[in-house]
Write a protein that holds these residues in place. Sequence first.
Motif, PDB file in Angstrom:
ATOM      1  N   ARG A 138      -9.713   0.957  -2.352  1.00  0.00           N
ATOM      2  CA  ARG A 138      -9.816   2.323  -1.840  1.00  0.00           C
ATOM      3  C   ARG A 138     -11.152   2.943  -2.218  1.00  0.00           C
ATOM      4  O   ARG A 138     -11.778   2.565  -3.195  1.00  0.00           O
ATOM      5  CB  ARG A 138      -8.655   3.171  -2.372  1.00  0.00           C
TER       6      ARG A 138
ATOM      7  N   HIS B 131       4.412   5.631  -2.581  1.00  0.00           N
ATOM      8  CA  HIS B 131       4.556   6.848  -1.789  1.00  0.00           C
ATOM      9  C   HIS B 131       5.969   7.418  -1.900  1.00  0.00           C
ATOM     10  O   HIS B 131       6.949   6.672  -1.928  1.00  0.00           O
ATOM     11  CB  HIS B 131       4.250   6.563  -0.312  1.00  0.00           C
TER      12      HIS B 131
ATOM     13  N   ALA C 185      -4.930  -0.728  -3.293  1.00  0.00           N
ATOM     14  CA  ALA C 185      -5.399   0.202  -4.325  1.00  0.00           C
ATOM     15  C   ALA C 185      -6.759  -0.198  -4.887  1.00  0.00           C
ATOM     16  O   ALA C 185      -7.607   0.665  -5.173  1.00  0.00           O
ATOM     17  CB  ALA C 185      -4.366   0.298  -5.450  1.00  0.00           C
TER      18      ALA C 185
ATOM     19  N   ASN D 271       0.138  13.467  -1.160  1.00  0.00           N
ATOM     20  CA  ASN D 271      -0.310  12.084  -1.271  1.00  0.00           C
ATOM     21  C   ASN D 271      -1.561  12.012  -2.143  1.00  0.00           C
ATOM     22  O   ASN D 271      -2.557  12.694  -1.884  1.00  0.00           O
ATOM     23  CB  ASN D 271      -0.597  11.541   0.133  1.00  0.00           C
ATOM     24  N   GLU D 272      -1.514  11.181  -3.181  1.00  0.00           N
ATOM     25  CA  GLU D 272      -2.609  11.127  -4.153  1.00  0.00           C
ATOM     26  C   GLU D 272      -3.745  10.195  -3.732  1.00  0.00           C
ATOM     27  O   GLU D 272      -4.737  10.077  -4.453  1.00  0.00           O
ATOM     28  CB  GLU D 272      -2.056  10.704  -5.514  1.00  0.00           C
ATOM     29  N   THR D 273      -3.623   9.544  -2.580  1.00  0.00           N
ATOM     30  CA  THR D 273      -4.679   8.628  -2.144  1.00  0.00           C
ATOM     31  C   THR D 273      -5.814   9.338  -1.418  1.00  0.00           C
ATOM     32  O   THR D 273      -6.807   8.698  -1.055  1.00  0.00           O
ATOM     33  CB  THR D 273      -4.110   7.547  -1.215  1.00  0.00           C
TER      34      THR D 273
ATOM     35  N   THR E 189       0.806  -1.222   0.000  1.00  0.00           N
ATOM     36  CA  THR E 189       0.000   0.000   0.000  1.00  0.00           C
ATOM     37  C   THR E 189       0.842   1.277   0.000  1.00  0.00           C
ATOM     38  O   THR E 189       0.338   2.348  -0.358  1.00  0.00           O
ATOM     39  CB  THR E 189      -0.968   0.019   1.198  1.00  0.00           C
TER      40      THR E 189
END
Length: 323
Positions: free
Chosen positions: A261, A200, A258, A293-295, A196
């Motif tokens: 999510r 990053h 991913a 952070n793109e999450t 996960t």
Amino acid sequence: MTGTPHARRGPRTLTVRPAGPGDASDICALLNSVDVIEIGRPETDLAAVEADLHHPDVDLGKDSWLAFEDGRLVAYALVWADSGPGRADSEHCVLPGRRAAAVRLLELMEVRARELTADAAGAVLRLQLNAKTTLDADVLPARGYRAVRHYQVMTRALPAAGPRPGPPGGPAGLVLRDCAADEADRRRAHALVEDTFAAHFGHVARPYQAWLDHLDARSLDWSLVWIASLPGAGDVGVLLTRDDRTSMGWVSHLGVRADQRGRGIGGQLLRHGFAAYAARGRDTVGLGVDVHNETGALALYEAHGMRLHFAVDTWELTLHSQG
């Protein structure tokens, strides 16, 4: 008017030597003095300093420095290289107004970092500093450092043990289990972190034992590490927290696969952690988040009542000239 003029103070005498395990208390006091200036309260624990000084990849005689002015400890620095070829990491702490000491330790850090990364093209030295650092603002840019990332340290107050704070949600059938009893679950938590966090910024892939060493897992309470599972999907998320800080409980890693999510799994894990720490009598929990952070991690934490405590910048220096 006559009288005896005040004597002018001469230049401070600067001395530098390596740190030793017996310096931990003095280093901790220095770091806490800087904490008070930068964030308003002391937040450095002696155990954390001792762990740094016993880091398996640190040779204190070569990788650490203490700077004294007229016998007073005013700056501390440490360099290590456990992130794979091409990267050295560092810590640098200095009292305000001690520019000569600050620059001298940076010089020594950079020399050592070049030695540690001598065979790697494009090697870098990374340094994280409070966005309101005590270091003079022009020092790092003048030496070729550039700011490459911005983080927030976020906190929230916890109510007394009771309902889990934050918005509801989470898919039906989600089950959480801790990793207290089963070595296989600890290895599974490691695998989930690697999966996960792979994309990053700054993440370093480590095999299980190296990951444990990096975490300093001797002080980790595995009952505060949870894996989330869903019927038909298997293990979908992980929450790794630790209760070894004096000032607050700490969320070290929160990761969701991913492909899972956006279903509320991260929020469910976070709320579970809040409730666990409230039940242990903690009044505050904190974490660090990359604002790029793109999450959507920053929005998740804000939705759960977490607010900025202080900001941190990652600085980077290219160590070897290119080609």
